[in-house]
Design a protein around this motif. Structure first.
Motif, short mmCIF file in Angstrom:
data_model
loop_
_atom_site.label_atom_id
_atom_site.label_comp_id
_atom_site.label_asym_id
_atom_site.label_seq_id
_atom_site.Cartn_x
_atom_site.Cartn_y
_atom_site.Cartn_z
N ALA A 1 117.34 111.28 -8.81
CA ALA A 1 116.82 112.40 -8.03
C ALA A 1 115.32 112.25 -7.82
O ALA A 1 114.79 112.62 -6.75
N LEU A 2 114.61 111.70 -8.80
CA LEU A 2 113.17 111.47 -8.66
C LEU A 2 112.91 110.52 -7.50
O LEU A 2 112.05 110.79 -6.65
N MET A 3 113.61 109.39 -7.47
CA MET A 3 113.40 108.41 -6.39
C MET A 3 113.80 108.98 -5.04
O MET A 3 113.12 108.75 -4.03
N GLU A 4 114.88 109.76 -5.02
CA GLU A 4 115.32 110.36 -3.76
C GLU A 4 114.29 111.36 -3.24
O GLU A 4 114.01 111.42 -2.04
N ALA A 5 113.71 112.14 -4.16
CA ALA A 5 112.73 113.15 -3.75
C ALA A 5 111.50 112.49 -3.15
O ALA A 5 111.00 112.91 -2.09
N VAL A 6 110.99 111.44 -3.78
CA VAL A 6 109.80 110.76 -3.26
C VAL A 6 110.13 109.99 -1.99
O VAL A 6 109.30 109.88 -1.07
N GLY A 7 111.35 109.49 -1.90
CA GLY A 7 111.76 108.79 -0.68
C GLY A 7 111.78 109.70 0.53
O GLY A 7 111.47 109.26 1.65
N SER A 8 112.11 110.95 0.32
CA SER A 8 112.16 111.89 1.44
C SER A 8 110.81 112.54 1.71
O SER A 8 110.56 113.03 2.82
N ARG A 9 109.95 112.55 0.69
CA ARG A 9 108.61 113.12 0.86
C ARG A 9 107.61 112.19 0.19
O ARG A 9 107.34 112.27 -1.00
N ARG A 10 107.00 111.31 0.98
CA ARG A 10 106.12 110.29 0.43
C ARG A 10 104.84 110.89 -0.15
O ARG A 10 104.16 110.25 -0.96
N ASP A 11 104.51 112.14 0.23
CA ASP A 11 103.31 112.75 -0.33
C ASP A 11 103.48 113.06 -1.82
O ASP A 11 102.49 113.31 -2.52
N LEU A 12 104.73 113.02 -2.30
CA LEU A 12 104.96 113.24 -3.73
C LEU A 12 104.68 111.98 -4.56
O LEU A 12 104.63 112.05 -5.79
N GLY A 13 104.53 110.85 -3.91
CA GLY A 13 104.30 109.61 -4.62
C GLY A 13 102.91 109.55 -5.25
O GLY A 13 102.05 110.42 -5.04
N PHE A 14 102.65 108.50 -6.00
CA PHE A 14 101.40 108.38 -6.77
C PHE A 14 100.71 107.06 -6.47
O PHE A 14 101.36 106.04 -6.18
N ASP A 15 99.37 107.10 -6.58
CA ASP A 15 98.59 105.88 -6.49
C ASP A 15 98.54 105.15 -7.84
O ASP A 15 98.48 103.92 -7.89
N ILE B 1 108.16 104.98 -7.25
CA ILE B 1 107.56 106.16 -6.63
C ILE B 1 106.05 105.99 -6.43
O ILE B 1 105.35 106.94 -6.12
N LEU B 2 105.56 104.73 -6.62
CA LEU B 2 104.18 104.44 -6.25
C LEU B 2 104.06 104.44 -4.73
O LEU B 2 104.98 104.00 -4.01
N LYS B 3 102.95 104.91 -4.21
CA LYS B 3 102.72 104.90 -2.77
C LYS B 3 102.57 103.47 -2.26
O LYS B 3 102.19 102.56 -3.01
N ASP B 4 102.87 103.28 -1.01
CA ASP B 4 102.68 101.97 -0.40
C ASP B 4 101.19 101.71 -0.24
O ASP B 4 100.40 102.61 0.02
N GLY B 5 100.77 100.49 -0.40
CA GLY B 5 99.36 100.14 -0.26
C GLY B 5 98.99 99.09 -1.29
O GLY B 5 99.81 98.68 -2.12
N GLY B 6 97.75 98.67 -1.23
CA GLY B 6 97.36 97.57 -2.10
C GLY B 6 96.59 97.97 -3.34
O GLY B 6 96.10 97.09 -4.05
N ASP B 7 96.44 99.26 -3.60
CA ASP B 7 95.58 99.65 -4.72
C ASP B 7 96.32 100.48 -5.76
O ASP B 7 95.73 101.27 -6.48
N GLN B 8 97.67 100.31 -5.80
CA GLN B 8 98.41 101.07 -6.80
C GLN B 8 98.21 100.45 -8.19
O GLN B 8 97.98 99.26 -8.32
#
Length: 552
Positions: free
Chosen positions: A320-334, A355-362
């Protein structure tokens, strides 16, 4: 003879040469059924608040002949006619004022007689006083009305001082006088020759040790400076190595840098501690893993299955955690920082990394205990992460004596105790494990009443989780609370398992009979920073401390 041998500082003191000579004569001449006490000081206060001090040079005791109090004055002794001042003149002709030895001996007699009678009752004991003047010859008449010749020994008497002592103790006996007796000798020995060893006031050592541990733990923060370029990292260390302190510091740093940061752990009480330590920090989310999963599921209205049992925690909530962040990327973390990572399944750690945000600085950092005994879950995920080049190998949180016990249950990379020595690990033996709580209750009551510890410093942990079903409402008259529901002026009462990752300055452990798993013993013995005490049967205590019973 008390003391049985004269101390070096007495022997080397030239001013005490006359007393040393008398000591040797009494030692060598008196029969074996006499006790002789040398240099016994006393202090007394009267009803009006006045205080008086004195010293008996010698006290001679015999079970039949009673007590004799003696004062010794060396040199050639005299007394001035005009003012009654006693004087002594040494071999070099120098004259000094001295106290009246008869008065001194009499004062000591009255003082000690009162104290002895408090122990023996109002018996009419045979008690005498006198003086020894070894540097003076016997005169032809009394020294004074209060100093007849029979109560003073002179240099003439030293060759047979024992005869003078016996005569002084026995002549002029009153029919009403009772012998001192064996009970009197024992009471006198307890009064004059008893030794003592005071327990350290734990409050003082707690304060000193706490300052040292706080200083050492703060020194760990420099390690974070060397880790800023590592985006995925596993940092290992045993109990007390400062992992949680570093995890908190790292989370706050990254959050202040504007990165949306998650600080998480498995244990709910530990998550509560992390939240309290971090406070309200912008960009920082602090939560236990499963509570985070549940919260995010609610955020996006994901329905969790009812009555799923253990599967709810093992699979449904992480999914459920992965599904929630997948549907709302603002819930993810750097940045995600995990404390006590050894408690996580590989699948849970993987769901967190996803659930880390996409990008190069996670950043993804796992702090974990490398005690091999602890890995009841998977450990492939942590093993695959880059390992810190600076493992935490110093125990900062526990005293050295507590660390010595922890080490017996540790199989990871060896750590070094650098904290203060601390108090010995305390043990309270009980005939039955059912009596352990009562012992701890009494012990805490004593510590609190003597202001040695504060309420907020105490945790009572049980190895038997069933104790939480009917927890004590109070300990030592103080309300209790659980570790994840802290309340001011309450004593923590919780299970060893739930207290994992937490610590308190003073920890008392009961339910030792249920501490059979090496992991739980490791946790139980490592929760105290400064004072650790175990209550249980001698067998359980010996098992926990790995000490043979005949070793004490």
């Amino acid at each position: 003879m008390y003391p049985s041998q004269l101390p070096k500082h007495v022997i080397e003191n030239q001013k005490l040469s006359s007393e040393i000579r008398v000591y040797e004569k009494l030692r060598d001449q008196l029969a074996g059924d006499y006790n002789v006490y040398y240099s016994r000081s006393w202090h007394e206060a009267d009803a009006g608040g006045g205080e008086f001090d004195g010293e008996a040079d010698f006290i001679v005791a015999h079970r039949e002949n009673g007590l004799l109090f003696l004062e010794v004055k060396g040199g050639r002794v005299s007394c001035r006619k005009e003012d009654g001042q006693w004087l002594t003149t040494d071999r070099d002709g120098f004259t000094f004022r001295i106290k009246n030895p008869i008065s001194q001996a009499r004062s000591s007699k009255h003082h000690f007689l009162k104290r002895i009678k408090k122990r023996l009752g109002s018996r009419f004991l045979r008690v005498r006083h006198g003086a020894i003047l070894p540097g003076s010859t016997r005169p032809s008449q009394a020294l004074a009305s209060y100093a007849p010749l029979e109560i003073v020994a002179f240099g003439d008497d030293m060759a047979k001082l024992d005869r003078w002592v016996v005569r002084r103790m026995t002549e002029g006996a009153d029919a009403r006088e009772e012998p001192l007796g064996l009970d009197g000798l024992k009471a006198l020995e307890e009064l004059l020759a008893s030794h003592f060893e005071l327990h350290a006031h734990i409050g003082c050592s707690l304060a000193d040790d706490a300052k040292e541990i706080e200083r050492l733990t703060g020194e760990q923060a420099w390690i974070l400076d060397s880790l800023t370029d590592n985006h995925e990292l596993a940092i290992s260390g045993g109990a007390g190595s400062g992992k949680t302190v570093l995890a908190i510091e790292a989370a706050i740093r990254f959050a202040k840098d504007g990165q949306r940061t998650l600080l998480t752990c498995f244990n709910a009480p530990l998550a509560n501690h992390l939240q309290n330590s971090c406070g309200d920090q912008e960009n920082l989310v602090v939560a236990s893993f499963h509570s985070l999963c549940r919260k995010f599921a609610e955020e996006v209205s994901i329905q969790l299955p009812a009555n799923a049992g253990q599967a709810l925690f093992d699979t449904h909530l992480p999914e459920a955690l992965m599904e929630a962040v997948g549907s709302r990327r603002d819930l993810g973390f750097d940045t995600i920082i995990i404390d006590e990572g050894q408690d996580f399944r590989d699948s849970w750690l993987n769901s967190l990394r996803l659930i880390l945000k996409d990008g190069g600085d996670q950043r993804f950092c796992v702090f974990f205990d490398d005690n091999q005994r602890l890995f009841t879950q998977d450990d492939n995920f942590i093993s695959a992460l880059p390992q810190s080049a600076i493992p935490l190998t110093r125990n900062l949180r526990n005293t050295r004596r507590i660390h010595a016990l922890i080490s017996k249950w540790y199989e990871g990379r060896r750590s070094t105790a650098i904290g203060p020595e601390g108090e010995p690990v305390g043990v309270m033996e009980c005939r039955s494990s059912d009596l352990a709580f009562s012992k701890v209750n009494e012990r805490i009551a004593r510590l609190l009443s003597s202001s040695q510890v504060g309420v907020g410093q105490i945790a009572v942990l049980s190895g038997n989780s069933n104790d939480l079903k009917a927890p004590p409402g109070k300990i030592a008259g103080i309300e209790t609370c659980r570790a994840d529901d802290l309340a001011p002026n309450h004593i923590i009462f919780d299970s060893v398992r739930r207290f994992k990752g937490l610590s308190r300055p003073c920890v008392f452990v009961i339910g030792l009979e249920e501490l059979l798993d090496p992991e739980l013993i490791y946790v139980a013995t490592s929760r105290a920073n400064i004072l650790l005490e175990l209550a249980g049967t001698s067998e359980d205590i010996a098992r926990i401390t790995m000490m043979k019973e005949d070793e004490g």
